[in-house]
Design a protein around this motif. Structure first.
Motif, PDB file in Angstrom:
ATOM      1  N   ALA A   1      68.413-129.410  -0.992  1.00 37.86           N
ATOM      2  CA  ALA A   1      67.419-130.168  -1.770  1.00 37.86           C
ATOM      3  C   ALA A   1      67.597-131.675  -1.639  1.00 37.86           C
ATOM      4  N   ASP A   2      66.659-132.222  -1.215  1.00 37.28           N
ATOM      5  CA  ASP A   2      66.499-133.639  -0.870  1.00 37.28           C
ATOM      6  C   ASP A   2      66.441-134.581  -2.089  1.00 37.28           C
ATOM      7  N   ALA A   3      66.876-135.812  -1.880  1.00 37.28           N
ATOM      8  CA  ALA A   3      66.843-136.796  -2.985  1.00 37.28           C
ATOM      9  C   ALA A   3      65.428-137.205  -3.314  1.00 37.28           C
ATOM     10  N   ARG A   4      64.494-137.003  -2.388  1.00 32.90           N
ATOM     11  CA  ARG A   4      63.110-137.358  -2.674  1.00 32.90           C
ATOM     12  C   ARG A   4      62.389-136.173  -3.280  1.00 32.90           C
ATOM     13  N   ASN A   5      61.084-136.293  -3.380  1.00 29.53           N
ATOM     14  CA  ASN A   5      60.322-135.354  -4.201  1.00 29.53           C
ATOM     15  C   ASN A   5      60.022-134.065  -3.452  1.00 29.53           C
TER      16      ASN A   5
ATOM     17  N   PHE B   1      72.987-122.139   5.293  1.00 32.49           N
ATOM     18  CA  PHE B   1      73.554-120.797   5.184  1.00 32.49           C
ATOM     19  C   PHE B   1      72.428-119.801   5.415  1.00 32.49           C
ATOM     20  N   LEU B   2      72.531-119.032   6.483  1.00 34.56           N
ATOM     21  CA  LEU B   2      71.487-118.085   6.851  1.00 34.56           C
ATOM     22  C   LEU B   2      71.924-116.678   6.466  1.00 34.56           C
ATOM     23  N   GLY B   3      71.056-115.974   5.771  1.00 31.75           N
ATOM     24  CA  GLY B   3      71.316-114.580   5.458  1.00 31.75           C
ATOM     25  C   GLY B   3      70.605-113.691   6.456  1.00 31.75           C
ATOM     26  N   SER B   4      71.315-112.717   7.001  1.00 33.03           N
ATOM     27  CA  SER B   4      70.698-111.770   7.936  1.00 33.03           C
ATOM     28  C   SER B   4      71.048-110.360   7.495  1.00 33.03           C
ATOM     29  N   LYS B   5      70.516-109.379   8.204  1.00 36.12           N
ATOM     30  CA  LYS B   5      70.806-107.989   7.863  1.00 36.12           C
ATOM     31  C   LYS B   5      72.231-107.585   8.231  1.00 36.12           C
ATOM     32  N   SER B   6      72.913-108.440   8.983  1.00 34.64           N
ATOM     33  CA  SER B   6      74.273-108.083   9.402  1.00 34.64           C
ATOM     34  C   SER B   6      75.333-109.067   8.927  1.00 34.64           C
ATOM     35  N   GLY B   7      74.941-110.211   8.379  1.00 35.31           N
ATOM     36  CA  GLY B   7      75.953-111.149   7.943  1.00 35.31           C
ATOM     37  C   GLY B   7      75.370-112.468   7.479  1.00 35.31           C
ATOM     38  N   MET B   8      76.263-113.401   7.149  1.00 40.54           N
ATOM     39  CA  MET B   8      75.906-114.762   6.760  1.00 40.54           C
ATOM     40  C   MET B   8      76.362-115.707   7.862  1.00 40.54           C
ATOM     41  N   TYR B   9      75.441-116.575   8.330  1.00 41.73           N
ATOM     42  CA  TYR B   9      75.760-117.538   9.381  1.00 41.73           C
ATOM     43  C   TYR B   9      75.703-118.949   8.804  1.00 41.73           C
ATOM     44  N   ILE B  10      76.673-119.766   9.174  1.00 41.91           N
ATOM     45  CA  ILE B  10      76.748-121.127   8.668  1.00 41.91           C
ATOM     46  C   ILE B  10      76.506-122.102   9.819  1.00 41.91           C
ATOM     47  N   TYR B  11      75.589-123.064   9.600  1.00 40.74           N
ATOM     48  CA  TYR B  11      75.248-124.062  10.612  1.00 40.74           C
ATOM     49  C   TYR B  11      75.425-125.462  10.039  1.00 40.74           C
TER      50      TYR B  11
ATOM     51  N   PHE C   1      61.996-120.964   4.303  1.00 45.10           N
ATOM     52  CA  PHE C   1      61.707-122.375   4.556  1.00 45.10           C
ATOM     53  C   PHE C   1      62.678-123.225   3.738  1.00 45.10           C
ATOM     54  N   LYS C   2      63.151-124.321   4.304  1.00 43.64           N
ATOM     55  CA  LYS C   2      63.974-125.256   3.555  1.00 43.64           C
ATOM     56  C   LYS C   2      63.784-126.662   4.089  1.00 43.64           C
ATOM     57  N   ILE C   3      63.447-127.601   3.184  1.00 39.36           N
ATOM     58  CA  ILE C   3      63.323-129.008   3.540  1.00 39.36           C
ATOM     59  C   ILE C   3      64.615-129.722   3.173  1.00 39.36           C
ATOM     60  N   VAL C   4      65.177-130.452   4.141  1.00 44.32           N
ATOM     61  CA  VAL C   4      66.349-131.290   3.915  1.00 44.32           C
ATOM     62  C   VAL C   4      66.019-132.679   4.461  1.00 44.32           C
TER      63      VAL C   4
ATOM     64  N   ASN D   1      70.523-124.278   1.654  1.00 41.71           N
ATOM     65  CA  ASN D   1      71.160-125.527   2.061  1.00 41.71           C
ATOM     66  C   ASN D   1      72.126-126.031   1.001  1.00 41.71           C
ATOM     67  N   ARG D   2      73.286-126.497   1.456  1.00 39.16           N
ATOM     68  CA  ARG D   2      74.196-127.260   0.610  1.00 39.16           C
ATOM     69  C   ARG D   2      74.810-128.363   1.456  1.00 39.16           C
ATOM     70  N   ASP D   3      74.606-129.595   1.021  1.00 39.12           N
ATOM     71  CA  ASP D   3      75.124-130.749   1.751  1.00 39.12           C
ATOM     72  C   ASP D   3      74.675-130.701   3.212  1.00 39.12           C
TER      73      ASP D   3
END
Length: 410
Positions: free
Chosen positions: A190-194, A253-263, A204-207, A247-249
């Motif tokens: 989550a972005d500092a703007r609106n 963090f992507l959720g899939s049917k087989s695991g969690m992926y971090i980018y 969908f995620k806006i950063v 999103n964090r910082d």
């Protein structure tokens, strides 16, 4: 008439033979995916703004300023005025064929319409306008459920468009199904703007100045410095059956049917893989708070064989996520966190509320049993939850929540 009568007798005979000899080993239950289609004209009409209409199937929820947007699965988005949370009012419906997700920044709403990305100006809620359409930028955006059989025949025609799949259980002759599999193998050597706030089921995620939209395999990256004219950047391949994004910082963090992926998105236009946490096959949203990622897994049915539950994963070492604790659940969907309170939408088992101060000993502090819970957003002043075509709002108490209002979307 005789032909119809003979056909009916034949069908009855087949049905009886299946049910009378279920133990002969020739038949079995299979998950069958049936195509969900819309007319080509309906797809081309995406972007029309019409008066409020009844909800057909409630999907994900999104909050922006004093408004709530609720997805009507594959149909579009209901717009709700929430200036008075005790009396929310439906004010419009945005027709978006094939839509399952939205995200908003500075009064611009971004929505998927199958392979297309639509941009709306929502500055005037009484005059929402479609201002841009980027065609064929979401390459693999149809959600593919887990199934034994896909009924590909007539999935699309010249006058229809495939938007998704409905999975049902059907009893089939095992030999015929085996032949189908063999045919498939032969043909596939989550972005500092609106910005607003979505739930854990969001794709969908806006950063800041970037929109990240996951499809089944990729992170689709858009530069939205020019809000009305997004720039489609290179996609990043992320694996199979990607379902959700959080999103964090500087991490996705992507959720899939087989695991969690971090980018890592330190370089925002090129997400780079950091690590993964693997689990059994199951439907999987994720939220993150502090040193822990909270992952709900929904097993059985269309999601796989994994038992349903909550997985709490230690991510204090971001390159090496480790399972800390597992708790059983019935059939969870979305989840959210507010302070030390964890909210879990456990499907037909309702909304469950936990104190997560000690992740090794979660304490249930409330359970709303007589509702269907699907997606949840913990806001600053109240909690939003949608399920079974009803929008619920709860007010926070010192150690609990209480119902503030409910709006039937039918």
């Amino acid at each position: 008439m005789k032909k119809h009568f003979f056909l009916l007798l034949s069908l009855v005979s087949v049905f009886c033979s299946c049910t009378d000899h279920e133990d002969d080993g020739k038949y079995a239950n299979f998950l069958v995916a049936k195509p969900l289609k819309i007319s080509l004209s309906e797809f081309e009409d995406s972007g029309d703004i019409i008066a409020p209409k009844p909800m057909e199937e409630s999907g994900k929820i999104y909050a922006y300023n004093n408004y709530i947007f609720v997805n009507d699965k594959y149909k579009g988005v209901h717009v709700i005025d929430n200036k008075n949370p005790e009396n929310p009012i439906k004010i419009a419906f945005i027709k978006i064929a094939g839509n399952v997700d939205i995200s908003v920044k500075d009064n611009y709403l971004y929505a998927d319409s199958l392979r297309d990305l639509l941009v709306f100006n929502i500055a005037n809620k009484d005059n929402i306008k479609l201002v841009n359409r980027l065609e064929n930028v979401l390459q693999d955006n149809i959600i593919w459920p887990m199934a034994d059989i896909y009924e590909w025949e007539n999935a699309t025609t010249e006058d229809e468009v495939l938007v998704g799949w409905e999975v049902v259980t059907e009893r089939r002759l095992k030999e015929e199904v085996q032949l189908m599999f063999e045919d498939v193998a032969l043909n596939n050597t989550a972005d500092a703007r609106n910005t607003g706030q979505g739930g854990s089921l969001a794709r969908f995620k806006i950063v800041e100045d970037y929109l990240y939209a996951v499809d089944n395999h990729n992170i689709n990256v858009f530069n939205i410095q020019n809000l009305e004219n997004p720039l489609d950047l290179d996609d990043v391949y992320a694996g199979f059956d990607i379902e959700t994004i959080f999103n964090r910082d500087n991490h996705l963090f992507l959720g899939s049917k087989s695991g969690m992926y971090i980018y890592d998105i330190t370089n925002p236009q090129t997400p780079t893989f950091v690590s993964e946490f693997q689990h059994g096959t199951a439907c999987d949203p994720v939220v993150v708070d502090g040193d822990y990622a909270y992952v709900t897994l929904r097993g059985g049915n269309n999601c796989g064989a994994t038992e349903s539950g909550l997985y709490i994963v230690d991510i204090s070492t971001i390159t090496d996520p480790v399972l800390t604790k597992q708790y059983p659940l019935d059939g969870p969907y979305g989840l959210g966190i507010k302070g030390n309170t964890l909210f879990i939408c456990d499907g037909e088992s309702g909304l469950k509320v936990y104190d997560k101060t000690d992740v090794d000993k979660l304490k249930e502090i409330n359970h709303f049993k007589d509702i269907v819970a699907f997606d949840v957003i913990p806001k600053e002043n109240n909690l939003l939850m949608v399920g079974d075509n009803i929008l619920y709002q709860y007010k926070y108490l010192e150690n609990n929540i209480s119902l503030l209002s409910s709006l039937n979307l039918d």
